[in-house]
Structures are given as C-alpha cells and as structure tokens.
Design a protein around this motif. Structure first.
Motif, PDB file in Angstrom:
ATOM      1  N   ARG A  78      29.457 -29.285  41.165  1.00  0.00           N
ATOM      2  CA  ARG A  78      30.229 -30.147  40.260  1.00  0.00           C
ATOM      3  C   ARG A  78      30.471 -29.420  38.940  1.00  0.00           C
ATOM      4  O   ARG A  78      29.713 -28.528  38.562  1.00  0.00           O
ATOM      5  N   PRO A  79      31.547 -29.807  38.239  1.00  0.00           N
ATOM      6  CA  PRO A  79      31.817 -29.168  36.949  1.00  0.00           C
ATOM      7  C   PRO A  79      30.762 -29.567  35.918  1.00  0.00           C
ATOM      8  O   PRO A  79      30.162 -30.641  36.019  1.00  0.00           O
ATOM      9  N   ARG A  80      30.559 -28.673  34.953  1.00  0.00           N
ATOM     10  CA  ARG A  80      29.583 -28.955  33.892  1.00  0.00           C
ATOM     11  C   ARG A  80      30.026 -30.153  33.075  1.00  0.00           C
ATOM     12  O   ARG A  80      31.216 -30.362  32.850  1.00  0.00           O
ATOM     13  N   LEU A  81      29.070 -30.916  32.623  1.00  0.00           N
ATOM     14  CA  LEU A  81      29.350 -32.052  31.760  1.00  0.00           C
ATOM     15  C   LEU A  81      29.846 -31.537  30.417  1.00  0.00           C
ATOM     16  O   LEU A  81      29.289 -30.577  29.862  1.00  0.00           O
ATOM     17  N   PHE A  82      30.915 -32.118  29.908  1.00  0.00           N
ATOM     18  CA  PHE A  82      31.527 -31.757  28.626  1.00  0.00           C
ATOM     19  C   PHE A  82      32.064 -30.331  28.622  1.00  0.00           C
ATOM     20  O   PHE A  82      32.053 -29.652  27.606  1.00  0.00           O
ATOM     21  N   ALA A  83      32.541 -29.856  29.754  1.00  0.00           N
ATOM     22  CA  ALA A  83      33.041 -28.486  29.848  1.00  0.00           C
ATOM     23  C   ALA A  83      34.218 -28.260  28.905  1.00  0.00           C
ATOM     24  O   ALA A  83      34.299 -27.219  28.248  1.00  0.00           O
ATOM     25  N   ALA A  84      35.129 -29.220  28.809  1.00  0.00           N
ATOM     26  CA  ALA A  84      36.296 -29.050  27.932  1.00  0.00           C
ATOM     27  C   ALA A  84      35.874 -28.995  26.467  1.00  0.00           C
ATOM     28  O   ALA A  84      36.365 -28.174  25.694  1.00  0.00           O
TER      29      ALA A  84
END
Length: 135
Positions: A113-119
C-alpha cells in the motif's frame, strides 16, 4: 547633513529588512497552511475510504458466510445417504483454500500500500529543497 542622510539610509535599510522578513514569514505561513490543508484532505479521504471499506467488507462477510453455510448444508443434504463425509471434506478443503488465498491477498495489499501522507511528505521535501541555500 551627511549624518542625517546616513541615518535615514540606515533606517530605510532596517525597514526594508523588516519588510523582507515579514514577507518571508508570510510566505512561510502560506506554505505551512497549504501543507496542513493537504494533510487534512488526505486524512479525510483516508477516513472515508476506511469507513466505506470496513462497512462493505462486513456486509460482504456476513452475507457470503451465511450463503456458504446454506450452500454447504444443501450439498451435504443432497449427498447425505451416499457421500456425506467426502462432500464435507471437499467443502472444508475448498473453504480453507479460499481463506488462505484471501489471507495472502490481504498480506500482499498491506505490504504494497502507498505510504500514509505520501503527497504531503513529498511537497514538504520539495519545499525543503527549494529553501536549502546549498542547493
């Protein structure tokens, strides 16, 4: 007269420095506000997604479980007189295989899964690079 104009020039520079400092602080505050708004949006989206996912997962689990129980009973009743135990063993093996497959899928999804708060973290990294005087 020269002392007066020098004092005015010094005062003008001090005012210019203060104005520049104020603009810098205002810009930093705007950047921080934008990043916090982005973080807030990401948190809100994550919360909505998680709530929807859990709701539909629970509904699916309940109805699929109930349906599988009824299907198992139907198959066992159909083969009650002849192949009762082999049918129960086969259905049990099928359920275990599906359960193991689902557990492996969940584990894969959690690992990729993508990292939390990636943006937000990406934007903060870009800000730091832009503000770094060594760059």
């Amino acid at each position: 007269m020269e002392d007066g104009s020098a004092a005015e020039a010094e005062s003008g520079r001090a005012t210019g420095v203060l104005a520049s400092l104020r603009r810098l602080l205002a810009t930093a505050a705007e950047i921080l506000q934008t990043r916090l708004e982005l973080l807030s949006v990401e948190l809100e989206e994550s919360g909505h997604l998680l709530r929807d996912l859990l709701t539909y997962a629970l509904i699916a689990l309940f109805f699929l479980g109930f349906g599988m129980l009824l299907l198992t009973l139907l198959v066992v009743v159909i083969f009650w007189d002849t192949y009762r135990l082999p049918v129960l063993a086969g259905v049990t093996a099928l359920y275990l295989a599906v359960g193991i497959g689902a557990a492996l899928r969940v584990r894969h999804t959690l690992r990729t899964r993508p990292r939390l708060f990636a943006a937000t973290l990406g934007e903060l990294g870009k800000d730091r690079e832009r503000l770094d005087p060594r760059a």
